[in-house]
Design a protein around this motif. Structure first.
Motif, PDB file in Angstrom:
ATOM      1  N   LEU A  82       0.815  -1.222   0.000  1.00 33.31           N
ATOM      2  CA  LEU A  82       0.000   0.000   0.000  1.00 33.31           C
ATOM      3  C   LEU A  82       0.849   1.273   0.000  1.00 33.31           C
ATOM      4  N   ARG A  83       2.159   1.105  -0.080  1.00 34.82           N
ATOM      5  CA  ARG A  83       3.111   2.224  -0.139  1.00 34.82           C
ATOM      6  C   ARG A  83       3.041   3.083   1.131  1.00 34.82           C
ATOM      7  N   VAL A  84       3.036   2.405   2.261  1.00 28.08           N
ATOM      8  CA  VAL A  84       3.012   3.083   3.563  1.00 28.08           C
ATOM      9  C   VAL A  84       4.379   2.922   4.220  1.00 28.08           C
ATOM     10  N   HIS A 213       0.299   9.433  13.897  1.00 27.43           N
ATOM     11  CA  HIS A 213       0.088  10.451  12.865  1.00 27.43           C
ATOM     12  C   HIS A 213       0.036   9.794  11.484  1.00 27.43           C
ATOM     13  N   GLY A 214      -0.962  10.140  10.693  1.00 30.18           N
ATOM     14  CA  GLY A 214      -0.953   9.790   9.275  1.00 30.18           C
ATOM     15  C   GLY A 214      -1.740   8.579   8.847  1.00 30.18           C
ATOM     16  N   THR A 215      -2.190   7.736   9.773  1.00 30.35           N
ATOM     17  CA  THR A 215      -2.907   6.519   9.353  1.00 30.35           C
ATOM     18  C   THR A 215      -4.250   6.829   8.697  1.00 30.35           C
ATOM     19  N   ASN A 216      -4.817   7.989   9.006  1.00 27.93           N
ATOM     20  CA  ASN A 216      -6.089   8.371   8.379  1.00 27.93           C
ATOM     21  C   ASN A 216      -5.930   8.737   6.905  1.00 27.93           C
ATOM     22  N   GLN A 217      -4.679   8.829   6.433  1.00 28.21           N
ATOM     23  CA  GLN A 217      -4.421   9.149   5.028  1.00 28.21           C
ATOM     24  C   GLN A 217      -4.249   7.889   4.167  1.00 28.21           C
ATOM     25  N   ILE A 218      -4.096   6.740   4.785  1.00 26.74           N
ATOM     26  CA  ILE A 218      -3.758   5.523   4.035  1.00 26.74           C
ATOM     27  C   ILE A 218      -4.837   5.150   3.029  1.00 26.74           C
ATOM     28  N   THR A 219      -6.094   5.139   3.462  1.00 31.13           N
ATOM     29  CA  THR A 219      -7.180   4.700   2.586  1.00 31.13           C
ATOM     30  C   THR A 219      -7.317   5.570   1.356  1.00 31.13           C
ATOM     31  N   ARG A 220      -7.216   6.876   1.524  1.00 37.69           N
ATOM     32  CA  ARG A 220      -7.410   7.782   0.386  1.00 37.69           C
ATOM     33  C   ARG A 220      -6.187   7.844  -0.535  1.00 37.69           C
ATOM     34  N   ARG A 221      -5.020   7.418  -0.026  1.00 35.22           N
ATOM     35  CA  ARG A 221      -3.809   7.509  -0.842  1.00 35.22           C
ATOM     36  C   ARG A 221      -3.338   6.167  -1.376  1.00 35.22           C
ATOM     37  N   LEU A 224      -1.745   5.065  -4.854  1.00 32.44           N
ATOM     38  CA  LEU A 224      -1.550   6.258  -5.680  1.00 32.44           C
ATOM     39  C   LEU A 224      -0.373   7.105  -5.205  1.00 32.44           C
ATOM     40  N   ARG A 225      -0.277   7.284  -3.888  1.00 28.41           N
ATOM     41  CA  ARG A 225       0.794   8.100  -3.321  1.00 28.41           C
ATOM     42  C   ARG A 225       1.342   7.413  -2.083  1.00 28.41           C
ATOM     43  N   ARG A 226       2.610   7.659  -1.806  1.00 24.84           N
ATOM     44  CA  ARG A 226       3.205   7.121  -0.584  1.00 24.84           C
ATOM     45  C   ARG A 226       2.632   7.838   0.641  1.00 24.84           C
ATOM     46  N   THR A 227       2.367   7.088   1.684  1.00 30.92           N
ATOM     47  CA  THR A 227       1.867   7.651   2.933  1.00 30.92           C
ATOM     48  C   THR A 227       2.913   7.484   4.022  1.00 30.92           C
ATOM     49  N   ARG A 228       3.213   8.564   4.714  1.00 28.15           N
ATOM     50  CA  ARG A 228       4.135   8.502   5.842  1.00 28.15           C
ATOM     51  C   ARG A 228       3.322   8.438   7.133  1.00 28.15           C
ATOM     52  N   VAL A 229       3.654   7.481   7.958  1.00 25.30           N
ATOM     53  CA  VAL A 229       3.011   7.328   9.262  1.00 25.30           C
ATOM     54  C   VAL A 229       4.082   7.465  10.335  1.00 25.30           C
TER      55      VAL A 229
END
Length: 269
Positions: A82-84, A213-221, A224-229
């Motif tokens: 998932l590019r996290v 911080h940042g886990t709420n961005q995983i689903t929407r990204r 498509l984009r890397r997510t930093r947690v």
């Protein structure tokens, strides 16, 4: 790690097919993509099949040997897919003894990112019962010592906390719990329930305070984009302080600590 192994296997497989069939070299690219796409659901199917052989009894006597390896291997695979990218900051502050891990709750991915970073310790979470009905994952976490809690039934919740404390000390493990009780959709901290702090008191365990911080961005990204947690260890409350502090004061102290970190990062109003 597992995701990278699949990439290597896909590359080797596509190269072998091109070599053995003597087709044009450019076929290696679609073959590589196809093999990688095939291997990942195949691995999930194998996990699903493996649940047939895992115990279903409740409660379990103790976490199943080897189950943590499979969970951590699979969570690392999922995060890579998932590019996290997960950063655990301050892990050196973890006590060597069993402790209660508390944090804010932003997403269903919260315990997953913790599991993929804490690899050398046994760790389980107290969670709502519906999470144990998730295919594959529910059976695995049940056998890892995760416990379901019914917050609408006070006596049942107390029994769960008692079991959690006993398991922590017997298995020398970390028990994670989100004091908000449910994930915050806005990112702002909800009121803290006292169960996590009652668990620490009854188990005679320290509390490790962490901000997520940042886990709420995983689903929407995802994809498509890397997510930093970021998982920031903010404080460790020793067992003597836990024992001496009233529950309400403990809850307020921890909530204030997490809220300050979220505010400093501009994540709360």
């Amino acid at each position: 790690m597992l995701c990278y192994i699949f990439l290597v296997l896909s590359a080797i497989g596509s190269a072998l097919i091109v070599f053995l069939t003597q087709i044009a070299w450019w076929w290696a690219i679609p073959l590589f993509v196809g093999l990688f796409v095939l291997i990942n659901p195949l691995y999930f199917c194998l996990l699903w099949i493996s649940t047939i052989f895992l115990p279903k009894k409740d409660p379990i006597d103790k976490p199943l040997k080897g189950i943590y390896f499979m969970i951590q291997f699979s969570t690392d695979w999922l995060m890579t897919l998932l590019r996290v990218k997960v950063h655990l900051n301050g892990a050196e502050r973890f006590p060597e003894e069993p402790f209660v891990l508390v944090s804010n709750h932003l997403s269903n991915f919260d315990p997953i990112v913790v599991l993929c970073k804490i690899k050398k310790r046994k760790i389980a979470f107290i969670s709502k019962a519906s999470n144990f009905k998730i295919p594959v994952a529910g059976v695995y976490v049940h056998n890892a010592g995760f416990l379901a809690i019914d917050r609408e039934n006070a006596m049942s919740a107390l029994r769960t906390l008692k079991r959690a404390g006993e398991m922590m000390n017997r298995e020398q493990m970390i028990m994670g719990i989100y004091p908000e009780g449910t994930r915050s959709k806005s990112g702002e901290l909800l009121e803290f329930k006292e169960g996590a702090f009652l668990l620490a008191k009854r188990a005679g365990a320290p509390i490790v305070v962490m901000a997520t911080h940042g886990t709420n961005q995983i689903t929407r990204r995802m994809l498509l984009r890397r997510t930093r947690v970021d998982l920031n260890v903010l404080d460790v409350i020793d067992r003597d302080t836990v024992k001496a502090m009233p529950l309400s004061e403990l809850a307020l102290n921890v909530r204030t600590t997490i809220e300050k970190d979220l505010t400093d990062k501009g994540e709360t109003a």
